[in-house]
Design a protein around this motif. Structure first.
Motif, PDB file in Angstrom:
ATOM      1  N   ALA A 159       0.825  -1.209   0.000  1.00 40.14           N
ATOM      2  CA  ALA A 159       0.000   0.000   0.000  1.00 40.14           C
ATOM      3  C   ALA A 159       0.858   1.258   0.000  1.00 40.14           C
ATOM      4  O   ALA A 159       0.479   2.276  -0.551  1.00 40.14           O
ATOM      5  N   LEU A 160       2.031   1.188   0.630  1.00 41.56           N
ATOM      6  CA  LEU A 160       2.840   2.398   0.784  1.00 41.56           C
ATOM      7  C   LEU A 160       3.810   2.632  -0.364  1.00 41.56           C
ATOM      8  O   LEU A 160       4.353   3.720  -0.501  1.00 41.56           O
ATOM      9  N   VAL A 161       4.032   1.612  -1.180  1.00 44.22           N
ATOM     10  CA  VAL A 161       5.125   1.693  -2.140  1.00 44.22           C
ATOM     11  C   VAL A 161       4.913   2.826  -3.153  1.00 44.22           C
ATOM     12  O   VAL A 161       5.859   3.410  -3.664  1.00 44.22           O
ATOM     13  N   LEU A 162       3.654   3.193  -3.403  1.00 46.61           N
ATOM     14  CA  LEU A 162       3.390   4.313  -4.317  1.00 46.61           C
ATOM     15  C   LEU A 162       3.356   5.659  -3.599  1.00 46.61           C
ATOM     16  O   LEU A 162       3.116   6.681  -4.224  1.00 46.61           O
ATOM     17  N   ARG A 163       3.554   5.666  -2.299  1.00 47.50           N
ATOM     18  CA  ARG A 163       3.442   6.885  -1.489  1.00 47.50           C
ATOM     19  C   ARG A 163       2.125   7.620  -1.781  1.00 47.50           C
ATOM     20  O   ARG A 163       2.110   8.759  -2.232  1.00 47.50           O
ATOM     21  N   PRO A 164       1.010   6.957  -1.489  1.00 48.20           N
ATOM     22  CA  PRO A 164      -0.300   7.542  -1.787  1.00 48.20           C
ATOM     23  C   PRO A 164      -0.602   8.723  -0.852  1.00 48.20           C
ATOM     24  O   PRO A 164       0.058   8.884   0.175  1.00 48.20           O
ATOM     25  N   ARG A 165      -1.587   9.548  -1.223  1.00 49.40           N
ATOM     26  CA  ARG A 165      -1.951  10.677  -0.364  1.00 49.40           C
ATOM     27  C   ARG A 165      -2.849  10.252   0.780  1.00 49.40           C
ATOM     28  O   ARG A 165      -2.873  10.869   1.827  1.00 49.40           O
ATOM     29  N   ILE A 166      -3.639   9.220   0.521  1.00 58.52           N
ATOM     30  CA  ILE A 166      -4.561   8.756   1.557  1.00 58.52           C
ATOM     31  C   ILE A 166      -4.367   7.259   1.753  1.00 58.52           C
ATOM     32  O   ILE A 166      -4.263   6.504   0.790  1.00 58.52           O
ATOM     33  N   LEU A 167      -4.311   6.876   2.988  1.00 58.66           N
ATOM     34  CA  LEU A 167      -4.167   5.464   3.308  1.00 58.66           C
ATOM     35  C   LEU A 167      -5.403   5.061   4.096  1.00 58.66           C
ATOM     36  O   LEU A 167      -5.756   5.718   5.084  1.00 58.66           O
ATOM     37  N   LEU A 168      -6.060   3.999   3.651  1.00 56.12           N
ATOM     38  CA  LEU A 168      -7.248   3.556   4.357  1.00 56.12           C
ATOM     39  C   LEU A 168      -6.940   2.198   4.974  1.00 56.12           C
ATOM     40  O   LEU A 168      -6.778   1.207   4.262  1.00 56.12           O
ATOM     41  N   CYS A 169      -6.803   2.170   6.267  1.00 54.61           N
ATOM     42  CA  CYS A 169      -6.407   0.934   6.942  1.00 54.61           C
ATOM     43  C   CYS A 169      -7.602   0.321   7.647  1.00 54.61           C
ATOM     44  O   CYS A 169      -8.204   0.942   8.517  1.00 54.61           O
ATOM     45  N   ASP A 170      -7.941  -0.909   7.272  1.00 57.19           N
ATOM     46  CA  ASP A 170      -9.028  -1.622   7.933  1.00 57.19           C
ATOM     47  C   ASP A 170      -8.400  -2.693   8.812  1.00 57.19           C
ATOM     48  O   ASP A 170      -7.959  -3.725   8.317  1.00 57.19           O
ATOM     49  N   GLU A 171      -8.335  -2.449  10.094  1.00 51.37           N
ATOM     50  CA  GLU A 171      -7.709  -3.382  11.034  1.00 51.37           C
ATOM     51  C   GLU A 171      -6.281  -3.720  10.641  1.00 51.37           C
ATOM     52  O   GLU A 171      -5.925  -4.899  10.553  1.00 51.37           O
ATOM     53  N   PRO A 172      -5.442  -2.727  10.416  1.00 48.82           N
ATOM     54  CA  PRO A 172      -4.114  -3.026   9.863  1.00 48.82           C
ATOM     55  C   PRO A 172      -3.194  -3.742  10.834  1.00 48.82           C
ATOM     56  O   PRO A 172      -2.276  -4.424  10.406  1.00 48.82           O
ATOM     57  N   THR A 173      -3.411  -3.600  12.114  1.00 43.62           N
ATOM     58  CA  THR A 173      -2.448  -4.208  13.038  1.00 43.62           C
ATOM     59  C   THR A 173      -3.054  -5.319  13.877  1.00 43.62           C
ATOM     60  O   THR A 173      -2.411  -5.831  14.773  1.00 43.62           O
ATOM     61  N   SER A 174      -4.293  -5.727  13.569  1.00 39.97           N
ATOM     62  CA  SER A 174      -4.885  -6.713  14.475  1.00 39.97           C
ATOM     63  C   SER A 174      -4.218  -8.078  14.335  1.00 39.97           C
ATOM     64  O   SER A 174      -4.308  -8.896  15.236  1.00 39.97           O
ATOM     65  N   ALA A 175      -3.517  -8.321  13.211  1.00 37.31           N
ATOM     66  CA  ALA A 175      -2.837  -9.614  13.075  1.00 37.31           C
ATOM     67  C   ALA A 175      -1.394  -9.539  13.585  1.00 37.31           C
ATOM     68  O   ALA A 175      -0.654 -10.500  13.477  1.00 37.31           O
ATOM     69  N   LEU A 176      -0.997  -8.406  14.115  1.00 41.12           N
ATOM     70  CA  LEU A 176       0.407  -8.222  14.457  1.00 41.12           C
ATOM     71  C   LEU A 176       0.657  -8.321  15.954  1.00 41.12           C
ATOM     72  O   LEU A 176      -0.184  -7.964  16.757  1.00 41.12           O
ATOM     73  N   ASP A 177       1.843  -8.767  16.313  1.00 47.26           N
ATOM     74  CA  ASP A 177       2.189  -8.737  17.721  1.00 47.26           C
ATOM     75  C   ASP A 177       2.548  -7.302  18.099  1.00 47.26           C
ATOM     76  O   ASP A 177       2.798  -6.466  17.232  1.00 47.26           O
ATOM     77  N   VAL A 178       2.578  -7.025  19.386  1.00 50.82           N
ATOM     78  CA  VAL A 178       2.685  -5.624  19.799  1.00 50.82           C
ATOM     79  C   VAL A 178       4.000  -4.963  19.398  1.00 50.82           C
ATOM     80  O   VAL A 178       4.030  -3.763  19.180  1.00 50.82           O
TER      81      VAL A 178
END
Ligand SMILES: Nc1ncnc2c1ncn2[C@@H]1O[C@H](COP(=O)(O)OP(=O)(O)OP(=O)(O)O)[C@@H](O)[C@H]1O
Ligand SMILES: Nc1ncnc2c1ncn2[C@@H]1O[C@H](COP(=O)(O)OP(=O)(O)OP(=O)(O)O)[C@@H](O)[C@H]1O
Ligand code: SF4
Ligand code: SF4
Ligand SMILES: [Mg+2]
Ligand SMILES: [Mg+2]
Lengths: 314, 313
Positions: free
Chosen positions: B164-183
């Motif tokens: 998602a970030l590789v194009l350096r977009p102006r808007i990022l829409l994150c739907d639960e982006p970190t719920s699968a990640l450890d703290v």
């Protein structure tokens, strides 16, 4: 006799050592939480217990027993009789275990009739009742729906209800509440606690949420780079973490009131080492401030009740 | 200034058939949402499972067509933009990293895809930029050569974020982006998002069930219940003094890492709401612990960012 006893579990995928020393004991009626860095082998450990590892995986252990029954020599047929019946599992990714081609109702009913017999009608009634208990309204409507028509949280609750279809004795739940909002999470956790009190359900709960761990776990095991590196009772682990990784983990939490919004959170710099076949010693040493030459040899779990796999705990 | 995102009276309804012969029922997933989000801001969206957050996200991304209302991104309707321009404007990171990554491509190629689609870069540049972004989210070059199925859940989510970030977009829409990640990885990703926001002024919509995370990242928070924003406030105010009864129940359900306190019962009852059968009056009234007689018949007006009769003067 413990409900589940896993001693010195190792799992390899080709040259990758995914698990290289996991010791987990779950007693009846208790909740044993597993936490740890993403990729440290939590899911692989649970899949190894269930006999569900991907093809080509190699598994060995000093002991792996459920209710005194040795799981190691069991063939697929014998295992599949336990799975979904006396041992149930909630998988990390609901879409991988829900079949997109069948309705929620027929998948849930099948789990019941396969193991316990009975009519499809009775199985559907039970499914409807359980969907209600996990907080799904209009459960009758949901029985007729396909998985893609449900929100993430609904799917997750369907998975939970499906795991409870046969009153399991051991439930292995891999991130069961991460897709759920906090009010439903609280409701599900209360339901699981009630089942534990009523039926003595043993729960092995994998989660990243240290809030959940603090509130529901009896014991906690922390995994890092394929090994259990610390095990203690919950109060003990939070009050007195011994392994440097555990201490780092507790510092990464955004704690409202303690840290101003937007500020940098604590992180654990560096990366997990590549765990190829010959890797030995503490997996945390490339990131640990206390690393010393002794850390390059294999390190046992030190301690009697509060275990820590670190030379500082020797 | 043109807001980054403007939403007017947005609604999305689905028709769901009940069995073969059953009457179709109408699910009101998004039911009258208004929003104005300034460039560079971070909006947190919280609310019950199934209240319509992901549907709202898909409407904003143009992946679903609204039943009613409009969405304007940087002043334009997404339908008016071509795919490449849209990709530079807004990028999603979804909840389920497994189904959102192409299983037949190596990780580095998954991340390279948006760059390839834009055109104009050499293969070597594309590869270098993709690997650099992967490294930034903590994926080594060795892992970049693997297939998604050979990564853990959290590793896959980092790949989705890098893509998602590789194009350096102006808007990022994150739907639960970190719920699968450890703290610890979550902390890295949140720090990374904060950095990108500082360096690139990226506007972020952040859907999450983790209220501590939302409190940490968001400037403003929208609390969604059964398809509507029932409270909208600056993050600081909302967390310090939640006003809507649903917001208060939500905050009271947060499990802080304090052993021994158990799991609270905040008195919402066990029956979750049904978006195909929205209650009359205030949609929260059957579960509201402080409802008054009027609540079951009259819909509360929006006053000072909240919809509740008790908050009307
Ligand atoms: N089928 C596979 N083939 C090769 N490697 C694999 C396979 N499945 C998992 N792995 C690797 O094994 C390690 C452990 O993975 P596992 O899924 O158990 O992690 P986890 O602790 O559950 O992480 P997360 O918290 O992100 O879910 C990871 O490094 C992963 O890349
Ligand atoms: N394609 C669809 N067909 C029918 N109903 C749908 C469809 N997509 C979503 N819904 C319904 O719309 C409602 C809102 O779903 P949505 O996925 O937006 O919820 P959410 O707030 O993202 O929930 P979660 O937190 O669980 O992800 C749910 O009742 C869901 O079942
Ligand atoms: S064993 Fe050594 S490297 Fe590992 S955590 Fe302990 S001190 Fe650090
Ligand atoms: S309007 Fe009434 S039912 Fe709705 S939130 Fe306010 S008090 Fe509760
Ligand atoms: Mg996992
Ligand atoms: Mg969603």
């Amino acid at each position: 006799m413990s409900l589940l006893e896993v001693r010195d579990l190792h799992v390899r995928f080709g040259q990758t050592a995914a698990v290289r020393g996991a010791d987990i004991v779950v007693e009846r009626g208790e909740t044993h939480c597993i936490v740890g860095e993403s990729g440290c082998g939590k899911s692989v450990t649970s899949l190894a217990v269930m006999g569900l590892l991907a093809k080509g995986a190699e598994r060995r252990a000093a002991r792996m027993a459920f209710d005194g029954i040795d799981l190691l020599p069991m063939n697929e047929r014998a295992l599949s009789r336990l799975r979904g019946d006396r041992i149930a599992m909630i998988f990390q990714e609901p879409m991988t275990s829900l079949n997109p081609a069948y309705t929620v109702g027929s998948q849930m009913a099948e789990v019941r009739t396969r193991h316990k017999g009975g009519t499809r009608r009775a199985a559907l009634d039970r499914a409807e009742e359980l969907l209600g208990r996990v907080g799904i309204t209009a459960p009758g409507l949901r029985l007729g729906q396909f998985p893609h028509q449900l929100s993430g949280g609904l799917r997750q609750r369907v998975m939970i209800a499906m795991a409870l279809m046969n009153d399991p004795e051991l439930l292995i739940a891999d991130e069961p509440t991460t897709a759920l909002d906090v009010t439903i999470q609280a409701q599900i956790l209360r339901l699981l606690a009630q089942l534990q009190a009523e039926l003595g359900l043993g729960l092995m709960l994998i989660t990243h949420d240290l809030g959940v761990v603090a509130r529901v776990a009896t014991r906690v095991s922390v995994m890092y780079a394929g090994q259990v590196v610390e095990t203690a009772t919950t109060a003990e682990l939070f009050a007195n973490p011994r392994h440097p990784y555990t201490r780092g983990l507790l510092d990464c939490l955004p704690v409202p009131g303690k840290l101003p919004p937007g500020s940098q959170l604590g992180t654990i710099p560096g990366m997990v080492p590549k765990l190829t076949e010959g890797f030995r010693g503490c997996g945390f040493r490339s990131r640990c401030a206390y690393a010393q030459p002794a850390c390059e040899a294999d390190i046992p779990l030190y301690g009697t009740t509060h275990l820590s796999r670190c030379v500082l705990s020797a | 200034m043109t807001p980054a995102i403007e939403i007017r009276n947005l609604a999305k309804r689905f028709n769901v058939k009940q069995g073969f012969f059953g009457k179709p029922r109408e699910v009101r997933a998004v039911d009258g949402v208004n929003l104005r989000l300034e460039e560079g801001a971070t909006l947190g969206i919280v609310g019950e499972s199934g209240c319509g957050k992901s549907t709202l996200a898909k409407l904003i991304l143009g992946l679903l067509a609204p039943t009613e209302g409009d969405v304007l991104v940087a002043g334009q309707s997404l339908g008016a933009l071509d795919r490449r321009a849209r990709a530079r404007l807004i990028q999603p990171v979804f909840q389920d990293p497994f189904s959102s990554l192409n299983p037949r491509r190596r990780v580095v190629d998954v991340v390279a895809m948006p760059l390839v689609a834009q055109g104009g870069l050499s293969g070597a540049e594309i590869r270098a930029q993709s690997l650099a972004m992967l490294e930034r989210v903590g994926i080594s070059a060795e892992m970049a050569g693997r297939y998604p199925a050979q990564l853990s859940g959290g590793q896959r989510q980092r790949v989705a974020i890098a893509r998602a970030l590789v194009l350096r977009p102006r808007i990022l829409l994150c739907d639960e982006p970190t719920s699968a990640l450890d703290v610890s990885v979550q902390a890295q990703i949140l720090n990374l998002l904060a950095e990108l926001r500082r360096d690139m002024g990226i506007t972020t919509l952040f859907i999450s069930h983790n209220l501590a995370v939302v409190e940490h990242v968001a400037d403003a928070v929208a609390v969604m219940y059964l398809g509507r924003f029932v409270e909208y406030a600056p993050a600081k105010e909302l967390f310090a003094a939640p006003r809507h009864p649903y917001t208060r129940a939500l905050l009271a359900s947060v499990l802080t890492p304090e052993p021994g306190l158990g799991v609270p019962d905040v008195g919402l009852g066990d029956a979750m709401p049904d978006p195909s059968n929205i209650p009359p009056g205030c949609r929260f009234h059957p579960r509201c612990p402080v409802a008054i007689a009027r609540c079951s018949t009259e819909a509360p007006p929006l006053v000072g960012g909240a919809e509740c009769h008790l908050l009307t003067p």
